[in-house]
Write a protein that holds these residues in place. Structure first.
Motif, PDB file in Angstrom:
ATOM      1  N   VAL A  46      35.214  22.037  37.572  1.00  0.00           N
ATOM      2  CA  VAL A  46      36.120  22.581  36.569  1.00  0.00           C
ATOM      3  C   VAL A  46      36.615  23.938  37.059  1.00  0.00           C
ATOM      4  N   VAL A  47      37.926  24.130  36.987  1.00  0.00           N
ATOM      5  CA  VAL A  47      38.557  25.361  37.462  1.00  0.00           C
ATOM      6  C   VAL A  47      39.113  26.145  36.283  1.00  0.00           C
ATOM      7  N   SER A  48      38.853  27.449  36.288  1.00  0.00           N
ATOM      8  CA  SER A  48      39.567  28.366  35.404  1.00  0.00           C
ATOM      9  C   SER A  48      40.308  29.358  36.284  1.00  0.00           C
ATOM     10  N   VAL A  49      41.464  29.789  35.821  1.00  0.00           N
ATOM     11  CA  VAL A  49      42.268  30.750  36.558  1.00  0.00           C
ATOM     12  C   VAL A  49      42.421  31.997  35.698  1.00  0.00           C
ATOM     13  N   ARG A  50      42.067  33.152  36.259  1.00  0.00           N
ATOM     14  CA  ARG A  50      42.188  34.409  35.519  1.00  0.00           C
ATOM     15  C   ARG A  50      43.228  35.288  36.185  1.00  0.00           C
ATOM     16  N   GLY A  51      44.370  35.427  35.504  1.00  0.00           N
ATOM     17  CA  GLY A  51      45.386  36.364  35.959  1.00  0.00           C
ATOM     18  C   GLY A  51      45.098  37.712  35.339  1.00  0.00           C
ATOM     19  N   GLY A  52      45.718  37.966  34.162  1.00  0.00           N
ATOM     20  CA  GLY A  52      45.441  39.217  33.454  1.00  0.00           C
ATOM     21  C   GLY A  52      44.194  39.162  32.606  1.00  0.00           C
ATOM     22  N   GLY A  53      43.728  37.957  32.245  1.00  0.00           N
ATOM     23  CA  GLY A  53      42.527  37.842  31.425  1.00  0.00           C
ATOM     24  C   GLY A  53      42.740  38.202  29.971  1.00  0.00           C
ATOM     25  N   HIS A  54      43.987  38.124  29.493  1.00  0.00           N
ATOM     26  CA  HIS A  54      44.283  38.545  28.121  1.00  0.00           C
ATOM     27  C   HIS A  54      44.419  37.371  27.156  1.00  0.00           C
ATOM     28  N   PHE A 113      50.378  23.389  35.565  1.00  0.00           N
ATOM     29  CA  PHE A 113      51.013  22.759  36.716  1.00  0.00           C
ATOM     30  C   PHE A 113      50.583  23.342  38.056  1.00  0.00           C
ATOM     31  N   GLY A 114      49.666  24.284  38.041  1.00  0.00           N
ATOM     32  CA  GLY A 114      49.192  24.875  39.274  1.00  0.00           C
ATOM     33  C   GLY A 114      48.933  26.354  39.084  1.00  0.00           C
ATOM     34  N   VAL A 115      48.555  27.017  40.174  1.00  0.00           N
ATOM     35  CA  VAL A 115      48.307  28.454  40.159  1.00  0.00           C
ATOM     36  C   VAL A 115      49.538  29.151  40.717  1.00  0.00           C
ATOM     37  N   ILE A 154      35.917  33.154  42.984  1.00  0.00           N
ATOM     38  CA  ILE A 154      36.654  33.418  44.211  1.00  0.00           C
ATOM     39  C   ILE A 154      37.700  34.459  43.856  1.00  0.00           C
ATOM     40  N   SER A 155      37.520  35.677  44.352  1.00  0.00           N
ATOM     41  CA  SER A 155      38.393  36.801  44.022  1.00  0.00           C
ATOM     42  C   SER A 155      39.471  36.897  45.097  1.00  0.00           C
ATOM     43  N   CYS A 156      40.575  36.211  44.878  1.00  0.00           N
ATOM     44  CA  CYS A 156      41.546  35.909  45.931  1.00  0.00           C
ATOM     45  C   CYS A 156      42.394  37.119  46.317  1.00  0.00           C
ATOM     46  N   PHE A 157      42.659  37.206  47.632  1.00  0.00           N
ATOM     47  CA  PHE A 157      43.519  38.247  48.168  1.00  0.00           C
ATOM     48  C   PHE A 157      44.952  37.776  48.379  1.00  0.00           C
ATOM     49  N   MET A 209      34.263  27.151  38.152  1.00  0.00           N
ATOM     50  CA  MET A 209      34.649  27.931  39.312  1.00  0.00           C
ATOM     51  C   MET A 209      35.867  28.741  38.918  1.00  0.00           C
ATOM     52  N   LEU A 210      35.732  30.046  38.925  1.00  0.00           N
ATOM     53  CA  LEU A 210      36.796  30.933  38.466  1.00  0.00           C
ATOM     54  C   LEU A 210      37.617  31.419  39.650  1.00  0.00           C
ATOM     55  N   ILE A 211      38.919  31.150  39.602  1.00  0.00           N
ATOM     56  CA  ILE A 211      39.852  31.712  40.575  1.00  0.00           C
ATOM     57  C   ILE A 211      40.383  33.006  39.975  1.00  0.00           C
ATOM     58  N   ASP A 212      39.924  34.114  40.532  1.00  0.00           N
ATOM     59  CA  ASP A 212      40.249  35.450  40.020  1.00  0.00           C
ATOM     60  C   ASP A 212      41.409  36.018  40.832  1.00  0.00           C
ATOM     61  N   LEU A 213      42.519  36.303  40.153  1.00  0.00           N
ATOM     62  CA  LEU A 213      43.715  36.792  40.828  1.00  0.00           C
ATOM     63  C   LEU A 213      43.879  38.303  40.738  1.00  0.00           C
ATOM     64  N   ALA A 214      42.902  39.005  40.185  1.00  0.00           N
ATOM     65  CA  ALA A 214      43.061  40.439  39.961  1.00  0.00           C
ATOM     66  C   ALA A 214      43.470  41.226  41.204  1.00  0.00           C
ATOM     67  N   PRO A 215      42.919  40.910  42.409  1.00  0.00           N
ATOM     68  CA  PRO A 215      43.357  41.670  43.586  1.00  0.00           C
ATOM     69  C   PRO A 215      44.817  41.431  43.964  1.00  0.00           C
ATOM     70  N   MET A 216      45.409  40.388  43.426  1.00  0.00           N
ATOM     71  CA  MET A 216      46.791  40.025  43.773  1.00  0.00           C
ATOM     72  C   MET A 216      47.742  40.605  42.730  1.00  0.00           C
ATOM     73  N   HIS A 217      48.042  41.894  42.845  1.00  0.00           N
ATOM     74  CA  HIS A 217      48.847  42.555  41.817  1.00  0.00           C
ATOM     75  C   HIS A 217      50.056  43.293  42.395  1.00  0.00           C
ATOM     76  N   ALA A 218      50.514  42.878  43.572  1.00  0.00           N
ATOM     77  CA  ALA A 218      51.658  43.539  44.201  1.00  0.00           C
ATOM     78  C   ALA A 218      52.949  43.244  43.435  1.00  0.00           C
ATOM     79  N   VAL A 219      53.866  44.225  43.476  1.00  0.00           N
ATOM     80  CA  VAL A 219      55.193  44.083  42.885  1.00  0.00           C
ATOM     81  C   VAL A 219      56.209  44.571  43.915  1.00  0.00           C
ATOM     82  N   GLN A 220      57.165  43.722  44.243  1.00  0.00           N
ATOM     83  CA  GLN A 220      58.202  44.063  45.211  1.00  0.00           C
ATOM     84  C   GLN A 220      59.554  43.998  44.503  1.00  0.00           C
ATOM     85  N   VAL A 221      60.303  45.097  44.537  1.00  0.00           N
ATOM     86  CA  VAL A 221      61.570  45.181  43.824  1.00  0.00           C
ATOM     87  C   VAL A 221      62.724  45.227  44.816  1.00  0.00           C
TER      88      VAL A 221
END
Length: 479
Positions: A79-87, A207-209, A58-61, A99-111
């Motif tokens: 079974v859940v795996s979570v991939r942020g940076g994948g490093h 503790f969560g995503v 699931i490539s989350c937006f 089931m992989l929760i892919d966070l790659a599309p979620m890369h916004a930065v607000q300053v």
């Protein structure tokens, strides 16, 4: 076409087309099975030893997609795996048949430069953060490789070039938005769910995503003083003695490290270091660049320089300076790390000897100077407990041919075992590969006296251990 996935009970379950279609209708993002277009385009991991073979991605937006993904996994016992940076060195975001929760599309930065805060999504890497924060001359203490994920580094602690002046990445985490195992979205801050914020500051992905991080910012750059000098590996013992003596009196504005590597015959590098085993001394001064170059000068005079890249440099360039050593999905990687309470002559001789005997050109034997702002934080103020040791030894086994796995892993383990004679102050989990010992040994070593509280918080927010593809903390409820 149905899909077979692993369950939390250790068995297998079949996800029918109808079930998967229901998920696709619920979320507003791609749901990818292995045969779907785009499946091979999800963010690659760093460690080619653990590429992962998920059953469903699931490539989350956004946060709502993450919430629906977690709910779907819980309802179906997956079974859940979570991939942020994948490093992750240990491949913690790369479980097979999960089931992989892919966070790659979620890369916004607000300053928010006035408040000196940055909000960062869970799929961002440090290059994303540095680009936006440096537009205002601000920074979050991050890693030393700009392609490293913000989530994994922060949740595991977070050492970088600003560590002695400003501390760890997790020390700058002031709030987080978290999707829990129950599918609820919570905010952890100094005023709500304070126990959860404490746990996220170094307690890993237990503790969560985390969908949004809020960081406090520091004034840094845009230009900083940088020392980067390459010496022959044959001089490693003398260089390390000089480095040890220098950092013993250096101000907290100086963060310095040493690493050993064999440089490639890169046409962009001087011939003097082509195919040459080197010890590289790096340092950054957090403050006025001109002043910093004077203060860093001794690091450039520790031996016979083969190459000296020292100069005032954009902070972003410093952050990207080691990226070439860590390409994604290329290297087989197995690392071990150990904190040292001192750096004796005998320890230096040991490090120098192992550096000269590295089994692969791209294996690194590193020493990091700690202390400063890291040690100023009490060990129970955050989940990250190890703050007193002045040095960290990291043995970064990297190589390219999977046929060499057994020999290289054995070398790293042997080096780690032998290094215990010079001090055993615990391990840094972000620099630790999949262990050859029970997982709870490394976790106990890293968290020490904080582990009991972490286990209680785990029981509160994830009693069924849904989030277990991590440096896992067993949930234990307290009466």
């Amino acid at each position: 076409m149905s899909i077979t996935a692993t369950t939390v009970q250790g068995g297998l379950t079949t996800l029918t087309d109808e079930v998967i279609e229901e998920l696709r209708e619920r979320v507003h993002c791609p749901v990818l099975a292995p045969d779907d277009p785009g499946f091979d385009g999800i963010r690659e991991v760093f460690n080619a030893m653990h590429p992962g073979d998920p059953a469903l991605v699931i490539s989350c937006f956004g946060t709502a997609d993450v919430r629906d993904a977690v709910t779907f996994a819980r309802d179906n016992g997956l079974v859940v795996s979570v991939r942020g940076g994948g490093h992750s060195i240990a491949g913690l975001s790369a479980s097979d048949s999960c089931m992989l929760i892919d966070l790659a599309p979620m890369h916004a930065v607000q300053v928010d430069p006035a408040a000196r805060l940055a909000r960062v999504q869970g799929g961002a890497v440090w290059a994303d953060v540095d680009r936006e924060t440096q537009a205002y001359g601000l920074a979050v203490p991050g890693g030393v490789v700009s392609d490293t994920g913000v989530a994994g580094l922060t949740l595991g602690g977070g050492y970088g070039w600003l560590r002695r002046k400003y501390g760890l990445s997790c020390d700058h985490l002031v709030a987080a938005e978290v999707v829990g195992a129950d599918g609820q979205v919570r905010v952890a801050s100094s005023t709500e769910n304070t126990d959860l914020l404490w746990a996220l500051r170094g307690g890993g992905g237990n503790f969560g995503v985390v969908t949004w991080f809020t960081f406090a910012l520091e004034e840094v750059g845009p230009t900083v003083a940088f020392a980067g000098t390459f010496y022959p590996v044959e001089e490693a013992a003398d260089v390390l003695r000089g480095w040890r003596n220098y950092v013993a009196v250096a101000p907290d504005e100086v963060t310095a490290s040493c690493l050993t590597i064999t440089m490639p015959a890169d046409p962009e590098l001087p011939p003097a270091v082509h195919n040459r085993a080197c010890i590289v001394v790096g340092g950054v001064y957090s403050g006025d660049a001109a002043t910093g170059m004077d203060i860093l000068a001794p690091l450039r005079e520790l031996g016979t320089p083969l190459l000296d890249m020292s100069q005032p440099m954009p902070y972003i360039a410093v952050q990207q300076g080691f990226d070439a050593f860590f390409p994604r999905n290329t290297l087989q990687a197995y690392w071990k790390s150990r904190y040292l309470s001192s750096l004796s002559d005998e320890a230096i001789d040991f490090v120098a000897a192992r550096a000269a005997a590295r089994p692969s050109p791209v294996t690194l034997v590193n020493l990091f100077h700690m202390g400063g702002a890291i040690a100023a934080v009490p060990p129970d103020a955050t989940a990250f407990a190890q703050r007193s040791s002045p040095f960290l030894l990291s043995i970064d086994g990297n190589w390219t041919d999977p046929a060499d796995n057994e020999a290289n892993i054995a070398w790293v383990r042997e080096t780690f075992r032998l290094s215990a004679q010079f001090g055993d102050d615990g391990v840094y989990l972000n620099f630790t590969g999949r262990s050859d010992e029970p997982a709870d040994v490394a976790v106990s070593s890293a968290f020490g006296a904080n582990l009991r509280r972490l286990a209680s918080i785990k029981a509160k927010y994830d009693p069924d251990n849904v989030f277990r593809s991590n440096n896992n903390i067993t949930p234990v409820a307290t009466s």
